[in-house]
Scaffold this motif. Structure first.
Motif, PDB file in Angstrom:
ATOM      1  N   MET A   1       0.851  -1.187   0.000  1.00 36.68           N
ATOM      2  CA  MET A   1       0.000   0.000   0.000  1.00 36.68           C
ATOM      3  C   MET A   1       0.891   1.242   0.000  1.00 36.68           C
ATOM      4  SD  MET A   1      -3.013  -1.198   2.630  1.00 36.68           S
ATOM      5  CE  MET A   1      -1.932  -1.692   3.949  1.00 36.68           C
ATOM      6  N   LEU A   2       0.274   2.419  -0.027  1.00 37.90           N
ATOM      7  CA  LEU A   2       1.004   3.673  -0.051  1.00 37.90           C
ATOM      8  C   LEU A   2       0.671   4.493   1.188  1.00 37.90           C
ATOM      9  CD1 LEU A   2       2.778   5.741  -1.628  1.00 37.90           C
ATOM     10  CD2 LEU A   2       0.630   6.649  -2.543  1.00 37.90           C
ATOM     11  N   LEU A   3       1.703   4.863   1.948  1.00 38.81           N
ATOM     12  CA  LEU A   3       1.547   5.757   3.080  1.00 38.81           C
ATOM     13  C   LEU A   3       1.799   7.170   2.553  1.00 38.81           C
ATOM     14  CD1 LEU A   3       2.785   5.361   6.633  1.00 38.81           C
ATOM     15  CD2 LEU A   3       3.555   7.351   5.384  1.00 38.81           C
TER      16      LEU A   3
ATOM     17  N   SER B   1      -2.268   9.076   5.738  1.00 35.91           N
ATOM     18  CA  SER B   1      -3.248   8.167   5.127  1.00 35.91           C
ATOM     19  C   SER B   1      -2.537   6.950   4.580  1.00 35.91           C
ATOM     20  CB  SER B   1      -3.982   8.866   3.974  1.00 35.91           C
ATOM     21  OG  SER B   1      -4.633  10.015   4.415  1.00 35.91           O
ATOM     22  N   ILE B   2      -3.262   5.860   4.511  1.00 31.77           N
ATOM     23  CA  ILE B   2      -2.759   4.671   3.842  1.00 31.77           C
ATOM     24  C   ILE B   2      -3.745   4.336   2.739  1.00 31.77           C
ATOM     25  CG2 ILE B   2      -3.753   2.997   5.439  1.00 31.77           C
ATOM     26  CD1 ILE B   2      -0.687   1.775   4.949  1.00 31.77           C
ATOM     27  N   TRP B   3      -3.207   4.125   1.537  1.00 30.10           N
ATOM     28  CA  TRP B   3      -4.016   3.917   0.338  1.00 30.10           C
ATOM     29  C   TRP B   3      -3.712   2.546  -0.255  1.00 30.10           C
ATOM     30  CZ3 TRP B   3      -7.249   7.894  -1.218  1.00 30.10           C
ATOM     31  CH2 TRP B   3      -7.040   9.129  -0.614  1.00 30.10           C
ATOM     32  N   LYS B   4      -4.750   1.923  -0.786  1.00 30.67           N
ATOM     33  CA  LYS B   4      -4.631   0.620  -1.434  1.00 30.67           C
ATOM     34  C   LYS B   4      -4.963   0.792  -2.918  1.00 30.67           C
ATOM     35  CE  LYS B   4      -6.727  -2.522   0.848  1.00 30.67           C
ATOM     36  NZ  LYS B   4      -7.704  -3.453   1.404  1.00 30.67           N
TER      37      LYS B   4
ATOM     38  N   LEU C   1      -6.393   4.645  -6.394  1.00 29.13           N
ATOM     39  CA  LEU C   1      -6.033   4.527  -4.992  1.00 29.13           C
ATOM     40  C   LEU C   1      -7.288   4.684  -4.146  1.00 29.13           C
ATOM     41  CD1 LEU C   1      -2.724   6.589  -4.779  1.00 29.13           C
ATOM     42  CD2 LEU C   1      -2.995   4.115  -4.717  1.00 29.13           C
ATOM     43  N   ARG C   2      -7.511   3.732  -3.271  1.00 29.92           N
ATOM     44  CA  ARG C   2      -8.668   3.755  -2.367  1.00 29.92           C
ATOM     45  C   ARG C   2      -8.169   3.900  -0.933  1.00 29.92           C
ATOM     46  NH1 ARG C   2     -12.833   4.100  -5.828  1.00 29.92           N
ATOM     47  NH2 ARG C   2     -12.853   2.440  -7.366  1.00 29.92           N
TER      48      ARG C   2
END
Length: 161
Positions: A43-45, A53-56, A62-63
């Motif tokens: 995921m992306l921090l 935020s953390i995104w998937k 990106l959610r």
């Protein structure tokens, strides 16, 4: 030249993308400047102001998967497993852990007397056979110092900051 934006702007050759250029897959405007990014468990921090935020990535977008209010502006971030190290633009470090089940970050330790964080990183101490005992945290600060801290889940001093 106007337009809706995208990868074709900024000097891309006519007739399509060059093989040497990065292809824009996704773009999203945030509420403020993005001050730190780090990959975390696929995921992306992303740090925007005090919000982490953390995104998937799902179906080319990106959610949101969760967030954390750090209480300061994160100037740098590093990740290792489910841990995220956040460096403060003014002073301090905060170590948080991502809980996939709760979909949130949980504070693990902090250091408020550290100087402005320019860069941070962390690694496991390979000399210690128990990974829970050997987390090393590195900080490069505004005072031209390189500092090394340690964190252990079993050490009461680590938990109190």
């Amino acid at each position: 030249a106007g337009g809706a934006g995208g990868a074709a702007e900024g000097g891309a050759p006519a007739g399509g993308e060059s093989r040497r250029r990065l292809k824009l897959l996704f773009e999203q405007e945030e509420r403020g400047p993005v001050t730190a990014l780090a990959a975390m468990q696929g995921m992306l921090l992303c740090a925007v102001g005090q919000k982490i935020s953390i995104w998937k990535a799902e179906r080319g977008e990106l959610r949101p998967a969760g967030f954390h209010y750090a209480g300061y502006t994160a100037s740098c971030a590093a990740t290792l497993g489910n841990y995220a190290l956040l460096g403060d633009a003014c002073r301090g470090l905060q170590l948080v852990a991502w809980s996939k089940e709760k979909k949130c970050f949980e504070a693990r330790s902090q250091r408020r007397d550290a100087a402005s964080a320019f860069a941070c990183e962390m690694t496991l101490d390979e000399a210690d056979p128990n990974p829970a005992n050997g987390l090393r945290v590195f900080l490069a600060d505004a005072g031209r110092n390189l500092r090394i801290y340690s964190y252990s889940r079993q050490d009461a001093e680590s938990r109190s900051g």
